[in-house]
Design a protein around this motif. Structure first.
Motif, PDB file in Angstrom:
ATOM      1  N   HIS A  36      66.857  10.462  17.205  1.00 30.25           N
ATOM      2  CA  HIS A  36      67.357  11.260  16.088  1.00 30.25           C
ATOM      3  C   HIS A  36      68.822  11.617  16.322  1.00 30.25           C
ATOM      4  O   HIS A  36      69.133  12.367  17.261  1.00 30.25           O
ATOM      5  CB  HIS A  36      66.519  12.523  15.922  1.00 30.25           C
ATOM      6  CG  HIS A  36      65.049  12.239  15.722  1.00 30.25           C
ATOM      7  ND1 HIS A  36      64.535  11.849  14.513  1.00 30.25           N
ATOM      8  CD2 HIS A  36      64.008  12.264  16.602  1.00 30.25           C
ATOM      9  CE1 HIS A  36      63.226  11.667  14.632  1.00 30.25           C
ATOM     10  NE2 HIS A  36      62.881  11.906  15.893  1.00 30.25           N
ATOM     11  N   PRO A  37      69.739  11.122  15.507  1.00 32.18           N
ATOM     12  CA  PRO A  37      71.180  11.356  15.717  1.00 32.18           C
ATOM     13  C   PRO A  37      71.553  12.839  15.766  1.00 32.18           C
ATOM     14  O   PRO A  37      72.385  13.241  16.594  1.00 32.18           O
ATOM     15  CB  PRO A  37      71.830  10.654  14.520  1.00 32.18           C
ATOM     16  CG  PRO A  37      70.851   9.601  14.136  1.00 32.18           C
ATOM     17  CD  PRO A  37      69.498  10.181  14.391  1.00 32.18           C
ATOM     18  N   LYS A  54      73.435  17.586  18.889  1.00 32.54           N
ATOM     19  CA  LYS A  54      73.232  18.957  19.349  1.00 32.54           C
ATOM     20  C   LYS A  54      73.054  19.013  20.864  1.00 32.54           C
ATOM     21  O   LYS A  54      73.464  19.984  21.505  1.00 32.54           O
ATOM     22  CB  LYS A  54      72.028  19.575  18.643  1.00 32.54           C
ATOM     23  CG  LYS A  54      72.293  19.949  17.188  1.00 32.54           C
ATOM     24  CD  LYS A  54      73.333  21.050  17.094  1.00 32.54           C
ATOM     25  CE  LYS A  54      73.575  21.475  15.658  1.00 32.54           C
ATOM     26  NZ  LYS A  54      74.566  22.592  15.578  1.00 32.54           N
ATOM     27  N   HIS A  55      72.466  17.990  21.440  1.00 32.26           N
ATOM     28  CA  HIS A  55      72.336  17.950  22.898  1.00 32.26           C
ATOM     29  C   HIS A  55      73.712  17.962  23.549  1.00 32.26           C
ATOM     30  O   HIS A  55      73.952  18.713  24.509  1.00 32.26           O
ATOM     31  CB  HIS A  55      71.564  16.704  23.320  1.00 32.26           C
ATOM     32  CG  HIS A  55      71.606  16.458  24.801  1.00 32.26           C
ATOM     33  ND1 HIS A  55      70.951  17.247  25.717  1.00 32.26           N
ATOM     34  CD2 HIS A  55      72.278  15.516  25.529  1.00 32.26           C
ATOM     35  CE1 HIS A  55      71.199  16.807  26.932  1.00 32.26           C
ATOM     36  NE2 HIS A  55      71.993  15.757  26.853  1.00 32.26           N
ATOM     37  N   ILE A  56      74.623  17.164  23.028  1.00 33.34           N
ATOM     38  CA  ILE A  56      75.987  17.121  23.564  1.00 33.34           C
ATOM     39  C   ILE A  56      76.670  18.472  23.377  1.00 33.34           C
ATOM     40  O   ILE A  56      77.352  18.975  24.283  1.00 33.34           O
ATOM     41  CB  ILE A  56      76.790  16.002  22.879  1.00 33.34           C
ATOM     42  CG1 ILE A  56      76.211  14.628  23.245  1.00 33.34           C
ATOM     43  CG2 ILE A  56      78.263  16.080  23.264  1.00 33.34           C
ATOM     44  CD1 ILE A  56      76.791  13.486  22.450  1.00 33.34           C
ATOM     45  N   GLU A  57      76.472  19.076  22.216  1.00 33.12           N
ATOM     46  CA  GLU A  57      77.081  20.384  21.925  1.00 33.12           C
ATOM     47  C   GLU A  57      76.550  21.455  22.871  1.00 33.12           C
ATOM     48  O   GLU A  57      77.313  22.268  23.417  1.00 33.12           O
ATOM     49  CB  GLU A  57      76.788  20.765  20.478  1.00 33.12           C
ATOM     50  CG  GLU A  57      77.385  22.096  20.049  1.00 33.12           C
ATOM     51  CD  GLU A  57      77.005  22.459  18.626  1.00 33.12           C
ATOM     52  OE1 GLU A  57      76.702  23.644  18.381  1.00 33.12           O
ATOM     53  OE2 GLU A  57      76.999  21.562  17.752  1.00 33.12           O
ATOM     54  N   GLN A  96      64.784  25.534  16.388  1.00 34.56           N
ATOM     55  CA  GLN A  96      64.456  24.131  16.131  1.00 34.56           C
ATOM     56  C   GLN A  96      65.571  23.455  15.335  1.00 34.56           C
ATOM     57  O   GLN A  96      66.062  22.379  15.694  1.00 34.56           O
ATOM     58  CB  GLN A  96      63.131  24.085  15.351  1.00 34.56           C
ATOM     59  CG  GLN A  96      62.393  22.766  15.362  1.00 34.56           C
ATOM     60  CD  GLN A  96      60.993  22.927  14.774  1.00 34.56           C
ATOM     61  OE1 GLN A  96      60.823  23.554  13.719  1.00 34.56           O
ATOM     62  NE2 GLN A  96      59.995  22.379  15.445  1.00 34.56           N
ATOM     63  N   ASN A  97      66.006  24.108  14.259  1.00 37.60           N
ATOM     64  CA  ASN A  97      67.071  23.554  13.425  1.00 37.60           C
ATOM     65  C   ASN A  97      68.408  23.521  14.158  1.00 37.60           C
ATOM     66  O   ASN A  97      69.176  22.560  14.020  1.00 37.60           O
ATOM     67  CB  ASN A  97      67.214  24.361  12.137  1.00 37.60           C
ATOM     68  CG  ASN A  97      66.008  24.275  11.218  1.00 37.60           C
ATOM     69  OD1 ASN A  97      65.839  25.114  10.337  1.00 37.60           O
ATOM     70  ND2 ASN A  97      65.149  23.279  11.401  1.00 37.60           N
ATOM     71  N   ASN A  98      68.687  24.567  14.935  1.00 35.82           N
ATOM     72  CA  ASN A  98      69.974  24.652  15.637  1.00 35.82           C
ATOM     73  C   ASN A  98      70.121  23.608  16.746  1.00 35.82           C
ATOM     74  O   ASN A  98      71.220  23.382  17.233  1.00 35.82           O
ATOM     75  CB  ASN A  98      70.166  26.050  16.227  1.00 35.82           C
ATOM     76  CG  ASN A  98      70.466  27.091  15.172  1.00 35.82           C
ATOM     77  OD1 ASN A  98      70.745  26.760  14.018  1.00 35.82           O
ATOM     78  ND2 ASN A  98      70.403  28.360  15.542  1.00 35.82           N
ATOM     79  N   THR A  99      69.013  23.002  17.154  1.00 35.87           N
ATOM     80  CA  THR A  99      69.083  21.932  18.148  1.00 35.87           C
ATOM     81  C   THR A  99      68.887  20.558  17.497  1.00 35.87           C
ATOM     82  O   THR A  99      68.568  19.583  18.185  1.00 35.87           O
ATOM     83  CB  THR A  99      68.031  22.149  19.252  1.00 35.87           C
ATOM     84  OG1 THR A  99      66.732  22.342  18.657  1.00 35.87           O
ATOM     85  CG2 THR A  99      68.377  23.350  20.099  1.00 35.87           C
ATOM     86  N   GLY A 100      69.090  20.493  16.181  1.00 36.35           N
ATOM     87  CA  GLY A 100      69.080  19.222  15.472  1.00 36.35           C
ATOM     88  C   GLY A 100      67.734  18.755  14.979  1.00 36.35           C
ATOM     89  O   GLY A 100      67.626  17.691  14.360  1.00 36.35           O
TER      90      GLY A 100
END
Length: 620
Positions: free
Chosen positions: A599-600, A605-608, A509-513
């Motif tokens: 949510h920025p 994270k989506h782009i990453e 959850q955290n690793n995807t922002g």
């Protein structure tokens, strides 16, 4: 009844037939069915229960506490016996049987034999609707048991006693077939269980089965050998099928003769000793930097006994796009995945055939690269499991147990964060001693599967321990087989590592922002009271010896006491939910992330996450 027939109920005939089926394992003849797990209800107690009572000495029936955990235990048993023996599960009609669905899915995903003998609605329909029956207004034949069609390899509903004459052999043939192996389900209507029939006496004569070895087609072997000969940087992926085929010696011989580096899947985690020079570590999302570095550069990959699921393939980013895969697998479905050159056949026979025809020695450059990468990973793991290097962690607990256990002790883990941590950090001490259930990644398998493994181990290696690593989330989900293990005298050592919730999903959850939400107890908005479960007292209430420790040093001393104990022993230690993770050894893993968000951090994270998709192989 005559000299050639015997009058039995359907239930009596099923159990008598099961008791007459044998197999030879390591030169010893034994029943192919080791017994069963059962919870009785009105749908199976009066008829099937009567039949089982008369065979209680030859087909022991273990009383489960939950039907789902019974199925997990049956899978743990089958894994330990390398699919050569199985257990049955019997459950009543209705919710008892429905509880087996998850366990059946686990066995199906892991290609494990398990026989389910489950109650069903009355064939005559005279008393309908009956207790626990689901009524489908437009289809009176449809019921709970039909849900098992999706999660079994063999399914039948017995509507006449004569049907089992064909159905039982077909079910057993499926469970013993290396390619089609999986769970079998027999729906037993409550009236039909008690109906009598004049069965052929010959049906109940002792029969000894064997598991066939399919030799691969010579044309396919030749194609595989030609590809390997042309390779500059070949690699072998060793999966769980290597162990089920008893092909460890052939795998090792091929690797040693050619110098080809070997990486292991999660299911194949103990195909090679940690110290073997060809062992480059576990591959994939929960793998090692060494195996993933080799995989990224390999131009020809011999996949042996693998399903090639996403945690192995890094969602198909772990390999070069133009790498040629050779799929040696007894299952045609698995052998041809992702443009593989298929070699459909038994791993033991297939590896021997490839070895006999392959004149190859890898370049010194490639061999040294693999060796250097492996040495770096070994150094990383040694530091990662070292107590005191950071807050209490899964890796530290794994390191403590690894250093103190016997080589033949069996280690079990499942779902959550522990499969990744065990896969990455466990240093294999002996072949076939690691069971990380990640085929279905099923929380709750840890204790139940370990109980089934211990039943099997008590038949094979009674002096060895079964050690299960269990998180607090899985423990709270399914812990009742601690009681089962105490009741049956099948000792387990349970390493209960408490990180305050579902911490690995919180990490995702955290690793995807995303913010922490509803995974850790501390971040559950509907939890109005914060308190810690007294796992020590809870396990003690089920009859286990227990203790809580503060750190890895205390854990080591507790583990020694657990080894010396004669009954199930639970050791509880808190671990850190944020800083305790193994940070190296991961490939990309495809997860769905929001394409549109307010949510920025989630957008970043989506782009990453999507940026790595350029490396993904296409399965065409």
């Amino acid at each position: 009844m005559s000299d050639t027939t015997i009058r039995l109920t359907t239930a009596q005939a099923i159990i008598r037939w099961l008791a007459a089926q044998y197999i030879v394992v390591d030169g010893q003849e034994m029943r192919v069915c080791g017994g069963g797990f059962g919870i009785f209800g009105h749908g199976n107690v009066t008829c099937l229960g009567e039949a089982l009572y008369d065979h209680r000495d030859v087909l022991p029936l273990y009383r489960g506490q939950n039907e789902q955990s019974m199925g997990f235990a049956a899978s743990g048993y089958a894994k330990t016996w390398l699919r050569q023996r199985f257990m049955f599960c019997t459950a009543s009609a209705g919710p008892g049987t429905a509880n087996l669905l998850t366990a059946s899915a686990l066995a199906h995903a892991n290609r494990l034999p398990m026989l389910m003998l489950c109650g069903d609605a009355y064939t005559t329909r005279l008393p309908d609707p009956v207790l626990q029956q689901l009524e489908h207004f437009g289809d009176p034949t449809l019921g709970v048991n039909d849900a098992f069609r999706a999660v079994t390899r063999y399914w039948d509903r017995i509507t006449h006693p004569a049907q089992i004459i064909q159905s039982l052999p077909n079910a057993l043939a499926t469970m013993l077939d290396p390619a089609d192996c999986g769970p079998a389900f027999l729906g037993l209507p409550q009236d039909v269980q008690g109906w009598a029939y004049d069965y052929p006496v010959a049906m109940f004569e002792k029969k000894c089965h064997h598991i066939r070895r399919i030799a691969p087609d010579p044309v396919e072997v030749d194609a595989a050998v030609a590809a390997l000969k042309a390779a500059e940087r070949p690699m072998i992926i060793a999966g769980g099928g290597v162990q089920y085929s008893a092909a460890v010696a052939e795998l090792t011989a091929l690797a040693e003769a050619t110098g080809i580096p070997v990486v292991e899947t999660i299911a194949g985690r103990a195909n090679m000793l940690d110290t073997h020079p060809q062992n480059c570590g576990p591959i994939g999302v929960t793998g090692s930097d060494s195996a993933n570095a080799v995989a990224e550069r390999a131009d020809v990959i011999l996949s042996v006994g693998c399903r090639l699921q996403d945690f192995t393939t890094g969602s198909w980013t772990a390999f070069a796009k133009d790498a040629q895969i050779i799929g040696l697998n007894v299952g045609r479905h698995d052998a041809g995945k992702h443009r593989s050159l298929p070699v459909v056949g038994d791993a033991k026979v297939g590896l021997a055939a490839i070895h006999a025809a392959l004149d190859l020695t890898v370049s010194a450059e490639w061999a040294n690269f693999a060796k250097t990468e492996r040495a770096k990973w070994v150094s990383y793991v040694a530091d990662n499991v070292k107590p005191g290097n950071r807050p209490n962690s899964y890796a530290q607990a794994i390191g403590v147990v690894n250093a103190l256990c016997d080589p033949r002790d069996r280690v079990v883990a499942a779902a959550g964060g522990l499969p990744a941590e065990v896969t990455a950090n466990w240093r294999t001490l002996d072949i076939g001693t690691v069971d990380v259930e990640f085929g279905f990644s099923c929380m709750g398998y840890e204790i139940a599967g370990a109980w089934g493994a211990k039943i099997a181990q008590s038949e094979r290696e009674p002096d060895q321990d079964v050690i299960t690593f269990c998180g607090d989330g899985s423990y709270l989900m399914l812990n009742s087989d601690i009681y089962s293990s105490v009741l049956t005298g099948k000792k387990l050592i349970v390493m209960l590592l408490d990180n305050g919730g579902f911490a690995v999903i919180n990490k995702l959850q955290n690793n995807t922002g995303n913010e922490s939400f509803n995974n850790l107890i501390a971040d559950t908005p509907t939890a109005t009271t914060q308190f810690t479960v007294d796992f020590d007292a809870h396990a003690a209430a089920m009859g286990a010896a227990t203790e809580t420790v503060a750190n890895p040093a205390e854990l080591g001393e507790a583990f020694k006491r657990a080894k010396a104990s004669d009954k199930t022993y639970v050791i509880v230690m808190k671990v850190d939910a944020y800083e305790g993770w193994t940070t190296e050894g991961h490939t990309w893993w495809e997860v769905g992330t929001p394409h549109v968000t307010d949510h920025p951090k989630v957008a970043e994270k989506h782009i990453e996450v999507e940026s790595a998709r350029a490396k993904q192989r296409k399965g065409v």
